[in-house]
Motif scaffolding. Structure first.
Motif, PDB file in Angstrom:
ATOM      1  N   ALA A 144       0.844   7.354  -3.797  1.00 49.71           N
ATOM      2  CA  ALA A 144       0.945   6.193  -4.683  1.00 49.71           C
ATOM      3  C   ALA A 144      -0.160   5.190  -4.388  1.00 49.71           C
ATOM      4  CB  ALA A 144       2.312   5.534  -4.528  1.00 49.71           C
ATOM      5  N   VAL A 145      -0.474   4.984  -3.113  1.00 44.23           N
ATOM      6  CA  VAL A 145      -1.523   4.038  -2.733  1.00 44.23           C
ATOM      7  C   VAL A 145      -2.872   4.509  -3.262  1.00 44.23           C
ATOM      8  CG1 VAL A 145      -2.597   2.799  -0.824  1.00 44.23           C
ATOM      9  CG2 VAL A 145      -0.195   3.471  -0.659  1.00 44.23           C
ATOM     10  N   THR A 146      -3.154   5.790  -3.091  1.00 42.42           N
ATOM     11  CA  THR A 146      -4.426   6.341  -3.559  1.00 42.42           C
ATOM     12  C   THR A 146      -4.528   6.284  -5.074  1.00 42.42           C
ATOM     13  OG1 THR A 146      -4.458   7.801  -1.634  1.00 42.42           O
ATOM     14  CG2 THR A 146      -5.942   8.345  -3.435  1.00 42.42           C
ATOM     15  N   SER A 147      -3.442   6.588  -5.759  1.00 42.08           N
ATOM     16  CA  SER A 147      -3.447   6.517  -7.220  1.00 42.08           C
ATOM     17  C   SER A 147      -3.706   5.090  -7.690  1.00 42.08           C
ATOM     18  CB  SER A 147      -2.120   7.032  -7.784  1.00 42.08           C
ATOM     19  OG  SER A 147      -1.927   8.395  -7.436  1.00 42.08           O
ATOM     20  N   ILE A 148      -3.116   4.116  -7.008  1.00 41.79           N
ATOM     21  CA  ILE A 148      -3.360   2.714  -7.340  1.00 41.79           C
ATOM     22  C   ILE A 148      -4.835   2.377  -7.135  1.00 41.79           C
ATOM     23  CG2 ILE A 148      -2.927   0.345  -6.521  1.00 41.79           C
ATOM     24  CD1 ILE A 148       0.004   1.335  -5.990  1.00 41.79           C
ATOM     25  N   ALA A 149      -5.410   2.822  -6.019  1.00 41.18           N
ATOM     26  CA  ALA A 149      -6.827   2.565  -5.756  1.00 41.18           C
ATOM     27  C   ALA A 149      -7.705   3.148  -6.856  1.00 41.18           C
ATOM     28  CB  ALA A 149      -7.212   3.144  -4.394  1.00 41.18           C
ATOM     29  N   VAL A 150      -7.396   4.368  -7.283  1.00 42.48           N
ATOM     30  CA  VAL A 150      -8.161   5.008  -8.354  1.00 42.48           C
ATOM     31  C   VAL A 150      -8.075   4.195  -9.634  1.00 42.48           C
ATOM     32  CG1 VAL A 150      -8.260   7.039  -9.859  1.00 42.48           C
ATOM     33  CG2 VAL A 150      -8.000   7.324  -7.385  1.00 42.48           C
ATOM     34  N   LYS A 197     -10.659   9.724  12.275  1.00 48.08           N
ATOM     35  CA  LYS A 197     -11.818   9.893  11.401  1.00 48.08           C
ATOM     36  C   LYS A 197     -11.453  10.365  10.000  1.00 48.08           C
ATOM     37  CE  LYS A 197     -15.418  12.049  13.120  1.00 48.08           C
ATOM     38  NZ  LYS A 197     -16.247  13.022  13.889  1.00 48.08           N
ATOM     39  N   CYS A 198     -10.337  11.076   9.859  1.00 51.85           N
ATOM     40  CA  CYS A 198     -10.042  11.755   8.602  1.00 51.85           C
ATOM     41  C   CYS A 198      -8.929  11.018   7.869  1.00 51.85           C
ATOM     42  CB  CYS A 198      -9.621  13.196   8.884  1.00 51.85           C
ATOM     43  SG  CYS A 198      -9.880  14.315   7.496  1.00 51.85           S
ATOM     44  N   PHE A 199      -9.289  10.314   6.808  1.00 51.89           N
ATOM     45  CA  PHE A 199      -8.351   9.464   6.086  1.00 51.89           C
ATOM     46  C   PHE A 199      -7.796  10.233   4.882  1.00 51.89           C
ATOM     47  CE2 PHE A 199     -11.694   6.423   7.712  1.00 51.89           C
ATOM     48  CZ  PHE A 199     -10.994   6.111   8.867  1.00 51.89           C
ATOM     49  N   SER A 200      -6.573  10.716   5.036  1.00 48.79           N
ATOM     50  CA  SER A 200      -5.939  11.535   4.011  1.00 48.79           C
ATOM     51  C   SER A 200      -5.231  10.656   2.985  1.00 48.79           C
ATOM     52  CB  SER A 200      -4.937  12.501   4.654  1.00 48.79           C
ATOM     53  OG  SER A 200      -4.104  13.081   3.672  1.00 48.79           O
ATOM     54  N   GLY A 201      -5.814  10.550   1.796  1.00 46.24           N
ATOM     55  CA  GLY A 201      -5.168   9.802   0.721  1.00 46.24           C
ATOM     56  C   GLY A 201      -3.948  10.495   0.177  1.00 46.24           C
ATOM     57  N   GLY A 202      -3.776  11.779   0.507  1.00 48.26           N
ATOM     58  CA  GLY A 202      -2.627  12.518   0.026  1.00 48.26           C
ATOM     59  C   GLY A 202      -1.416  12.427   0.918  1.00 48.26           C
ATOM     60  N   ALA A 203      -1.620  12.243   2.238  1.00 47.45           N
ATOM     61  CA  ALA A 203      -0.453  12.303   3.125  1.00 47.45           C
ATOM     62  C   ALA A 203      -0.686  11.662   4.485  1.00 47.45           C
ATOM     63  CB  ALA A 203      -0.046  13.766   3.327  1.00 47.45           C
ATOM     64  N   TYR A 208       0.651  22.530 -13.468  1.00 49.89           N
ATOM     65  CA  TYR A 208       0.913  21.650 -12.326  1.00 49.89           C
ATOM     66  C   TYR A 208       1.001  22.476 -11.055  1.00 49.89           C
ATOM     67  CZ  TYR A 208       3.522  18.496  -9.225  1.00 49.89           C
ATOM     68  OH  TYR A 208       3.931  17.735  -8.163  1.00 49.89           O
ATOM     69  N   GLN A 209       0.232  22.083 -10.050  1.00 53.57           N
ATOM     70  CA  GLN A 209       0.305  22.689  -8.720  1.00 53.57           C
ATOM     71  C   GLN A 209       0.092  21.584  -7.694  1.00 53.57           C
ATOM     72  OE1 GLN A 209      -1.163  27.273  -8.891  1.00 53.57           O
ATOM     73  NE2 GLN A 209      -2.784  25.760  -8.893  1.00 53.57           N
ATOM     74  N   TYR A 210       1.096  21.352  -6.883  1.00 50.71           N
ATOM     75  CA  TYR A 210       1.041  20.267  -5.906  1.00 50.71           C
ATOM     76  C   TYR A 210       0.098  20.648  -4.772  1.00 50.71           C
ATOM     77  CZ  TYR A 210       3.030  16.376  -3.216  1.00 50.71           C
ATOM     78  OH  TYR A 210       3.222  15.206  -2.530  1.00 50.71           O
ATOM     79  N   GLY A 211      -0.753  19.711  -4.369  1.00 47.10           N
ATOM     80  CA  GLY A 211      -1.671  20.050  -3.295  1.00 47.10           C
ATOM     81  C   GLY A 211      -2.681  18.960  -2.994  1.00 47.10           C
ATOM     82  N   TYR A 212      -3.908  19.398  -2.739  1.00 46.03           N
ATOM     83  CA  TYR A 212      -4.948  18.524  -2.206  1.00 46.03           C
ATOM     84  C   TYR A 212      -5.546  17.551  -3.230  1.00 46.03           C
ATOM     85  CZ  TYR A 212      -5.281  21.592   1.922  1.00 46.03           C
ATOM     86  OH  TYR A 212      -5.037  22.301   3.063  1.00 46.03           O
ATOM     87  N   SER A 213      -5.055  17.551  -4.444  1.00 46.63           N
ATOM     88  CA  SER A 213      -5.686  16.737  -5.487  1.00 46.63           C
ATOM     89  C   SER A 213      -5.849  15.274  -5.075  1.00 46.63           C
ATOM     90  CB  SER A 213      -4.877  16.819  -6.784  1.00 46.63           C
ATOM     91  OG  SER A 213      -4.994  18.091  -7.378  1.00 46.63           O
ATOM     92  N   THR A 214      -4.823  14.701  -4.458  1.00 43.28           N
ATOM     93  CA  THR A 214      -4.900  13.282  -4.110  1.00 43.28           C
ATOM     94  C   THR A 214      -5.827  13.045  -2.927  1.00 43.28           C
ATOM     95  OG1 THR A 214      -2.612  13.117  -4.878  1.00 43.28           O
ATOM     96  CG2 THR A 214      -3.541  11.180  -3.822  1.00 43.28           C
ATOM     97  N   ASP A 215      -6.010  14.031  -2.060  1.00 44.52           N
ATOM     98  CA  ASP A 215      -7.009  13.901  -1.006  1.00 44.52           C
ATOM     99  C   ASP A 215      -8.413  13.874  -1.594  1.00 44.52           C
ATOM    100  OD1 ASP A 215      -5.515  13.937   1.610  1.00 44.52           O
ATOM    101  OD2 ASP A 215      -4.703  15.737   0.687  1.00 44.52           O
ATOM    102  N   VAL A 216      -8.635  14.662  -2.636  1.00 42.44           N
ATOM    103  CA  VAL A 216      -9.917  14.596  -3.332  1.00 42.44           C
ATOM    104  C   VAL A 216     -10.096  13.214  -3.956  1.00 42.44           C
ATOM    105  CG1 VAL A 216     -11.344  15.604  -5.144  1.00 42.44           C
ATOM    106  CG2 VAL A 216      -9.877  17.084  -3.764  1.00 42.44           C
TER     107      VAL A 216
END
Length: 423
Positions: free
Chosen positions: A100-106, A294-300, A215-223
């Protein structure tokens, strides 16, 4: 009577107005917010029963109506092994509630005119220019689980927001390929690389469906998180801190926890196949406290509290604003919680999917208490949240339970909240 100098009074006023404690929610008696106190007590009984039966270690709840806290309590223990009581300001791994945070940022960047939702992702992450898709046939050569074909269309930002990009969490016919690349599963906190390095490597691997097809749940929000970095020119943790967490006074939300808050991070417990509650965390506490950072995961990847996350949700319920700070326009928030997929979203009957959330479309098909137009999501560690615009209601349950052995407490909590609402 104690007297204060004028400078001291100004200092006291400053702390009353902006201190983290005062930045949280005013409380209201249940009856004044339209809840039956007797019925709302069933929430307490439900949660205490699960604690007493050792189905969960401890729980924190938050129920908001009209921006005020109707129910904000802690149950059980944060760490039974250490006899450490649960506290309302406990910090939890929120995993996919980070989305949700990443989607808001987008959508904040979208409002600024940085891109269109149908823009190809490769304009900002060139490695996605010529993606391939894994396919299989009835008869395949031995040892060849799939072959690849060019994608019929580019991945768009909308595909990422709706999880129709073709990306999974590395599972499926190309799992071994993803595993060799170190990209199976949602956990990034231990990676000694940036999210950009991981995403650029991911772009060379085959998708598991044609972009836009399903629909396939996965890395989309990390991208999307890396997209935010590319478009804004800021690391994702900095963008979140400066553009979202600081304005909303979310003082306890991070990718990696400051050392002085380590004692508030709730350990992970889980239920064995026999139903026994045991501590199941391996190295993730070390990762969140002392890992590479170092690795900021916007998905999780985020950690947060019930109160902090409640402020984010209240901003959405308010149409993009909270306490005089506006992050999004009302029409943008409206677009985010419309169903963009229809029958392409297969998770639950009566639900669709918006730009980052499930959306309840048909209460009869859904078959549980709720409201059409409500939206929300959950976490691999078991917390869930929902926003109900028609009832002006927010519900959050925070705990750390993995594996769950099929426990339905988070859904029962949602039912218990709704059954207590009488006007």
């Amino acid at each position: 009577m104690q007297r204060f100098s004028l400078p001291t009074l100004f200092l006291l006023l400053f702390f009353v107005v902006v201190s983290p404690v005062q930045a949280q929610f005013a409380t209201v008696k249940p009856a004044a917010a339209g809840f039956s106190p007797e019925r709302l007590s069933r929430v307490d009984a439900l949660l205490q029963d699960h604690v007493d039966r050792q189905q969960v270690a401890g729980v924190v709840t938050m129920v908001l109506r009209d921006g005020k806290a109707v129910h904000h309590k802690a149950f059980g223990q944060m760490d039974p092994e250490m006899n450490q009581a649960m506290r309302t300001d406990a910090i939890f791994r929120i995993a996919s509630m980070s989305k949700a945070v990443t989607s808001i940022a987008v959508m904040m960047l979208y409002e600024e005119g940085r891109f269109q939702l149908n823009d190809p992702v490769y304009r900002f992450i060139p490695e996605f220019k010529d993606v391939t898709v894994a396919e299989t046939a009835a008869e395949m050569p031995a040892g060849m689980p799939y072959y690849t074909v060019p994608a019929k269309r580019p991945i768009t930002i909308r595909h990422l927001l709706t999880h129709t990009s073709g990306l999974t969490y590395g599972y499926g016919m190309a799992e071994e390929t993803y595993r060799e690349a170190g990209l199976v599963g949602w956990y990034f906190a231990d990676k000694d690389e940036t999210i950009g390095e991981a995403i650029r490597r991911m772009a060379t691997l085959p998708l598991l469906a044609q972009p836009g097809d399903r629909y396939q749940y996965g890395y989309s929000t990390d991208v999307l998180g890396y997209l935010v970095e590319q478009v804004s020119g800021m690391p994702l943790d900095q963008f979140f801190a400066e553009r979202i967490f600081k304005p909303l006074q979310m003082h306890d939300t991070y990718f990696y926890l400051p050392a002085e808050k380590a004692n508030r991070l709730a350990p992970v417990y889980g239920l064995t196949d026999e139903g026994k509650l045991v501590k199941t965390e391996a190295n993730d506490t070390t990762d969140y406290l002392h890992g590479p950072r170092k690795c900021f995961s916007g998905g999780a990847g985020l950690l947060s509290t019930a109160s902090d996350y409640g402020r984010l949700l209240q901003m959405l319920l308010n149409g993009g604003t909270l306490d005089g700070v506006r992050l999004l326009g009302p029409k943008t928030v409206e677009l985010m919680h419309q169903d963009h997929l229809g029958d392409k979203y297969p998770a639950y009957p009566g639900e669709g999917f918006g730009l980052g959330f499930w959306v309840l479309n048909d209460l009869g098909k859904y078959g549980e208490l709720g409201t059409e137009g409500a939206y929300g999501w959950g976490s691999a560690y078991y917390p869930i949240y929902w926003i109900d615009p028609k009832e002006r209601l927010i519900g959050i349950i925070m705990t750390q339970l993995r594996p769950t052995n099929g426990l339905a407490l988070n859904r029962l909590f949602q039912r218990s909240v709704y059954q207590a609402l009488v006007k």
